[in-house]
Design a protein around this motif. Structure first.
Motif, PDB file in Angstrom:
ATOM      1  N   THR A  73       0.830  -1.202   0.000  1.00 45.51           N
ATOM      2  CA  THR A  73       0.000   0.000   0.000  1.00 45.51           C
ATOM      3  C   THR A  73       0.867   1.256   0.000  1.00 45.51           C
ATOM      4  N   GLY A  74       0.372   2.285  -0.668  1.00 46.54           N
ATOM      5  CA  GLY A  74       1.094   3.549  -0.721  1.00 46.54           C
ATOM      6  C   GLY A  74       0.789   4.452   0.458  1.00 46.54           C
ATOM      7  N   THR A  75      -0.124   4.043   1.316  1.00 40.91           N
ATOM      8  CA  THR A  75      -0.542   4.926   2.398  1.00 40.91           C
ATOM      9  C   THR A  75       0.314   4.797   3.650  1.00 40.91           C
ATOM     10  N   ASN A 103      -0.250   9.770   0.931  1.00 40.64           N
ATOM     11  CA  ASN A 103      -0.560  10.446   2.179  1.00 40.64           C
ATOM     12  C   ASN A 103       0.208  11.764   2.148  1.00 40.64           C
ATOM     13  N   THR A 104      -0.498  12.876   2.205  1.00 44.52           N
ATOM     14  CA  THR A 104       0.130  14.191   2.073  1.00 44.52           C
ATOM     15  C   THR A 104       1.217  14.418   3.112  1.00 44.52           C
ATOM     16  N   GLN A 148      -6.769  11.979  -1.505  1.00 45.45           N
ATOM     17  CA  GLN A 148      -8.232  11.909  -1.606  1.00 45.45           C
ATOM     18  C   GLN A 148      -8.654  10.818  -2.580  1.00 45.45           C
ATOM     19  N   GLU A 149      -7.907  10.677  -3.661  1.00 44.94           N
ATOM     20  CA  GLU A 149      -8.204   9.661  -4.660  1.00 44.94           C
ATOM     21  C   GLU A 149      -8.144   8.259  -4.053  1.00 44.94           C
ATOM     22  N   VAL A 150      -7.091   7.979  -3.292  1.00 43.59           N
ATOM     23  CA  VAL A 150      -6.962   6.647  -2.694  1.00 43.59           C
ATOM     24  C   VAL A 150      -8.043   6.417  -1.639  1.00 43.59           C
ATOM     25  N   GLU A 151      -8.413   7.445  -0.908  1.00 42.53           N
ATOM     26  CA  GLU A 151      -9.489   7.315   0.084  1.00 42.53           C
ATOM     27  C   GLU A 151     -10.820   7.030  -0.596  1.00 42.53           C
ATOM     28  N   ASN A 152     -11.089   7.687  -1.727  1.00 41.13           N
ATOM     29  CA  ASN A 152     -12.322   7.434  -2.482  1.00 41.13           C
ATOM     30  C   ASN A 152     -12.356   6.019  -3.048  1.00 41.13           C
ATOM     31  N   ILE A 153     -11.248   5.581  -3.591  1.00 42.79           N
ATOM     32  CA  ILE A 153     -11.180   4.212  -4.140  1.00 42.79           C
ATOM     33  C   ILE A 153     -11.410   3.203  -3.033  1.00 42.79           C
ATOM     34  N   VAL A 157     -14.463   0.457  -2.816  1.00 54.64           N
ATOM     35  CA  VAL A 157     -14.195  -0.982  -2.736  1.00 54.64           C
ATOM     36  C   VAL A 157     -14.916  -1.574  -1.531  1.00 54.64           C
ATOM     37  N   LYS A 158     -14.918  -0.854  -0.419  1.00 54.77           N
ATOM     38  CA  LYS A 158     -15.601  -1.336   0.792  1.00 54.77           C
ATOM     39  C   LYS A 158     -17.106  -1.437   0.611  1.00 54.77           C
TER      40      LYS A 158
END
Length: 159
Positions: A73-75, A103-104, A148-153, A157-158
């Protein structure tokens, strides 16, 4: 008795071109995919091949290494072993801000840390070189978008 000729050691971070000494930059590329699906593994292999070739073709660069985290994961930077190894070695080239971190806070933390060591991060898609940019505003905005993009994806998925 013959005179002894002293042959100086070759510096791997210099080269001579047309009688001029050029300082070479140690460059590594960072590649990452989030899953181990077939498409992602193909992307991973393509990223590694692309950046290996790109760095080797530039006469002012020396390949430090290809740093690659597969199915990570990139987060969460702490789980990315090659990312951790990379930030201690060289200038970094990566496809995009989202490949570097999603993650900013992590993006800014590691870009600033590398900048203090005079190590650049070059984001190819965004054409951002962290050592030459005047401010961090663009990086902040774009890394926020990636987060934000990864959080939306993840949320989709959930569902």
């Amino acid at each position: 008795m013959k005179e002894v000729e002293v042959i100086k050691a070759r510096n791997d971070l210099q080269t001579r071109t047309r009688g001029k000494t050029i300082e070479l930059m140690r460059v590594g590329a960072y590649c990452r995919v989030s899953t181990d699906s077939a498409d992602q593994l193909n992307s991973y292999k393509s990223q590694v091949a692309y950046y290996t070739d790109m760095i080797k073709k530039n006469k002012e660069w020396v390949l430090a290494d290809i740093y690659a985290d597969e199915a990570i994961t990139g987060t969460q930077v702490a789980k990315r072993e090659d990312f951790q190894r990379m930030i201690n070695d060289c200038m970094v080239i990566t496809k995009s801000i989202s490949r570097f971190a999603r993650n900013t806070l992590d993006t800014l933390k590691y870009v600033r840390m590398l900048k203090e060591r005079n190590i650049a991060v070059y984001f190819e898609d965004e054409k951002i070189n962290t050592l030459t940019m005047d401010g961090e505003l663009l990086l902040v905005v774009l890394s926020s978008v990636a987060q934000q993009e990864v959080e939306n994806i993840s949320a989709n998925v959930k569902k």
